[in-house]
Design an enzyme around this catalytic site. Structure first.
Site, PDB file in Angstrom:
ATOM      1  CG  ASP A  56      -1.760   1.235   1.369  1.00 53.65           C
ATOM      2  OD1 ASP A  56      -1.586   2.186   0.568  1.00 53.65           O
ATOM      3  OD2 ASP A  56      -2.613   1.267   2.276  1.00 53.65           O
ATOM      4  CB  SER A 135      -1.219  12.312 -15.947  1.00 48.79           C
ATOM      5  OG  SER A 135      -2.375  12.526 -16.716  1.00 48.79           O
ATOM      6  CE1 TYR A 148      -4.713  10.016 -12.241  1.00 48.42           C
ATOM      7  CE2 TYR A 148      -4.955  11.633 -14.001  1.00 48.42           C
ATOM      8  CZ  TYR A 148      -4.412  10.461 -13.522  1.00 48.42           C
ATOM      9  OH  TYR A 148      -3.563   9.734 -14.308  1.00 48.42           O
ATOM     10  CE  LYS A 152      -1.089  10.417 -11.922  1.00 50.19           C
ATOM     11  NZ  LYS A 152      -0.144   9.362 -11.501  1.00 50.19           N
TER      12      LYS A 152
END
Length: 258
Positions: A56, A135, A148, A152
């Site tokens: 994890d 990304s 998100y 990134k």
């Protein structure tokens, strides 16, 4: 010493594609994932030079255990790929706050933990690189993917900073910046960008680019960021030369929901 690579989030998707490609190249491959059963299945499929384990990435102590386990087995660590990540899409305010927090905890803290815990091992290697999964969402903030995209951007910042800071150790820290990739992560994704831009990349495309970065030598490897795919390369280039209002307008068009 054998060439070695540890990949987080390696049980499926991009991580599994990286594991398969580097295994074919003769690396000892560490397949570490929160889904240990799936990771072990892939390791069994690949063969004796693959090792699976539970990880994890948001838990620093699990990184410590995973790295010790892998390096004792493999004899050291050459390449760390911080691949593990999650994505929640949709209207910012309709996404549960715990989902936003989880995104940051895995996508940002996971990379932070991995780099910090792996440094002692990377410093011992004659050749070492860190490859982070950033990304195209780190080129300009994305509607419907706010946390998100922010995560990134954080990965992009960490990569830039560490690539400079760790030069004293002879360690390059790089990232790849793909657009949307054909994985379970983007299935049923609620974002205008994916509907308007589409999905052209496969996990193998990203894995191949990472292999290229690892194999690049000397002056060939100069850039910290590597956009993956022609669309991402165009977006990355335009973002550096276009006025900010043009970048914003372009993203308004690309992310507009029908």
């Amino acid at each position: 010493m054998s060439r070695t690579i540890l990949i987080s989030g390696a049980a499926q998707g991009i991580g599994a594609a990286i594991a398969r490609l580097f295994y074919q190249q003769g690396y000892k491959v560490g397949i570490y994932d929160i889904n240990e059963t799936l990771a072990q299945t892939l390791a069994d499929q690949l063969g004796s030079n693959a090792r699976a384990g539970k990880l994890d990435v948001s838990d620093y102590s699990q990184w410590q255990v995973a790295l010790e386990d892998f390096t004792l087995w493999a004899g050291g660590l050459n390449i760390l790929v911080n691949n593990a990540g999650i994505l929640y899409s949709g209207d910012f305010e309709k996404t549960d706050i715990n989902a936003h927090h989880r995104t940051i905890n895995i996508n940002v803290n996971g990379v932070l933990n991995g780099c910090h815990a792996a440094l002692p091992y990377l410093k011992k290697a004659q050749f070492a690189r860190v490859i982070n999964l950033s990304s195209a969402s780190a080129i300009y903030g994305q509607a419907d993917l706010v946390s998100y995209s922010a995560s990134k951007f954080a990965v992009r910042g960490m990569t830039e900073g560490l690539d400079i800071e760790w030069k004293k150790y002879g360690i390059r820290v790089l990232d790849v910046m793909p657009l949307f990739v054909q994985t379970a992560m983007v299935k049923d994704m609620d974002a205008g960008a994916i509907k308007n831009i589409g999905i052209d990349l496969s996990p193998k495309d990203v894995a191949q680019q990472i292999l290229n970065l690892v194999n690049a030598k000397g002056t060939i490897l100069t850039n910290t960021h590597t956009p993956v795919g022609i669309k991402t390369k165009i977006m990355f280039k335009l973002s550096s030369i276009s006025p900010q209002f043009i970048n914003r307008f372009t993203n308004l068009i690309l992310t507009k929901k029908s």
